[in-house]
Design an enzyme around this catalytic site. Sequence first.
Site, short mmCIF file in Angstrom:
data_model
loop_
_atom_site.label_atom_id
_atom_site.label_comp_id
_atom_site.label_asym_id
_atom_site.label_seq_id
_atom_site.Cartn_x
_atom_site.Cartn_y
_atom_site.Cartn_z
N ARG A 102 11.06 6.63 -6.82
CA ARG A 102 9.73 6.15 -7.26
C ARG A 102 9.56 6.58 -8.70
O ARG A 102 9.56 7.77 -9.01
CB ARG A 102 8.61 6.75 -6.39
N HIS A 129 6.65 -3.01 -5.42
CA HIS A 129 6.65 -2.04 -4.32
C HIS A 129 7.28 -2.74 -3.10
O HIS A 129 6.61 -3.00 -2.10
CB HIS A 129 5.22 -1.60 -4.02
N GLN A 132 7.05 -1.42 0.63
CA GLN A 132 5.73 -1.63 1.23
C GLN A 132 5.62 -3.03 1.81
O GLN A 132 5.05 -3.25 2.88
CB GLN A 132 4.65 -1.41 0.17
N ASP A 225 -5.92 -3.53 -2.75
CA ASP A 225 -5.28 -2.26 -3.14
C ASP A 225 -6.23 -1.56 -4.10
O ASP A 225 -7.17 -2.17 -4.61
CB ASP A 225 -3.92 -2.55 -3.79
N CYS A 265 -2.43 -0.90 1.52
CA CYS A 265 -1.23 -0.07 1.62
C CYS A 265 -1.54 1.42 1.60
O CYS A 265 -0.68 2.23 1.94
CB CYS A 265 -0.23 -0.44 0.53
N ARG A 293 6.05 1.58 7.62
CA ARG A 293 6.88 1.98 6.48
C ARG A 293 8.20 2.58 6.97
O ARG A 293 9.27 2.30 6.43
CB ARG A 293 6.14 3.01 5.60
N1 CP Z 1 1.48 3.08 0.11
C1 CP Z 1 2.17 4.08 -0.48
O1 CP Z 1 3.17 3.84 -1.16
O2 CP Z 1 1.72 5.32 -0.19
P1 CP Z 1 2.13 6.65 -1.02
O3 CP Z 1 1.76 6.38 -2.46
O4 CP Z 1 1.31 7.75 -0.40
O5 CP Z 1 3.59 6.87 -0.87
#
Ligand code: CP
Length: 309
Positions: A102, A129, A132, A225, A265, A293
Amino acid sequence: MTLRHFLRDDDLSPAEQTRLLDLAAELKAEPWSRRPLEGPQSVAMIFDKPTLRTQVSFGAGIAELGGNPMLVEGRLAGIGVRESVEDVARVLARQVSLVVWRTFFQADLDTMAAHAGVPVVNALTDDFHPCQLVADLLTVREHKGDLPGLTVAFVGDAACNMGNSWLLAGTTAGMHVRVAAPPGYQPTGAVLDRAAEIARETGGSATCFHEAEKAVAGADVVVTDTWISMGKESEEASRQAVFGAYALTSELLALAAPDAIAMHCLPAYRGKEIAAEVIDGPQSVVWDEAENRRHAQKAVMTFLLEASR
Ligand code: CP
C-alpha cells in the site's frame, strides 16, 4: 513462466475476473482448501498509509493459505528514501514469495513489479484499490446474483482510487457503472476511456453525472467512500462543503431500486458521506464487504501464484 501481478483492476480479463470470484466464493466456503503458500512461504505486507482491514485480512488470509505474513514497516524500510524501489524489489524477491504494498504512487508500484521477480499486489494506491473491488464484486454477487447487467452508482469523490476501481472492475464484470461527482472531482479522461473500452467488450457501460440523484435512480447497488481520502486531510473544510449534496442519505437511497444494496469500503464517517441510518440499516452490506476482503485476497494470491509458476 509469465509473472503475473495485480496492480490495477484491468490486469484481469473478464474471464479471469469471473474465475477469481468463483475461487473467492470457493475459499469462503472452504477456507483451508488451498495451500499455495505451504512451507510456510513468506509474504511481505508493506503499508505506507494507514490500514485496518487490509492488513488484518491479508495477514489472516496468508496464514489460511499456509504462509507466513510478514509485516514490513513502511517508515522503517524507507522505500524510495533509504534506497530505491528497484533495490528494495530485488531484496524482497530473495526473501518472500509475494509482495503486497500500500503506497501513494501507482508508478512506484509499477517499478516494484518490474524488478521484484515475484507477484506484486496493489493494496491501495492513490489511483486504484483493486483488492477492495474483488471483495465488493463478491459481495454484490452474493446479494444480487450475476453481475452482468446490474447497475452500480458511485457517489462522492470520483477522482479517487475507489471511483477509478469501480469504473474498471465494474465494467470488466459487465456492469453499468454510473459515477456522480461535483465538477473537479470527476474521473480522468484516461480512466473513463479505459472503462468505455472494457464496456464495449463486456456489454457494460460507464457514465458520469454531476447530480447524485440521476446516478442513483433505479440502481441495484449504491456506493460511496470517504470525502477525505488519505493524503487529502488538509482539504477537509473545502471538501465537506463541495460534497454535501452527494451524501448517501436514506432519501438518496430511496431513489435506487427497492432492493438496492448500500456499500462502503470503510472506514466510514457517519453524518458525512453516509448517514447512520443507511450504513446501519437493512440495505447495508458493509460488514460482508469487510469480511470478503480476506476471501477475495486469498483468491488473488492463489491466482497469481498459480499463474506465475
Ligand atoms: N477499505 C480499506 O482498505 O480499509 P483499510 O484502509 O482499513 O485497510
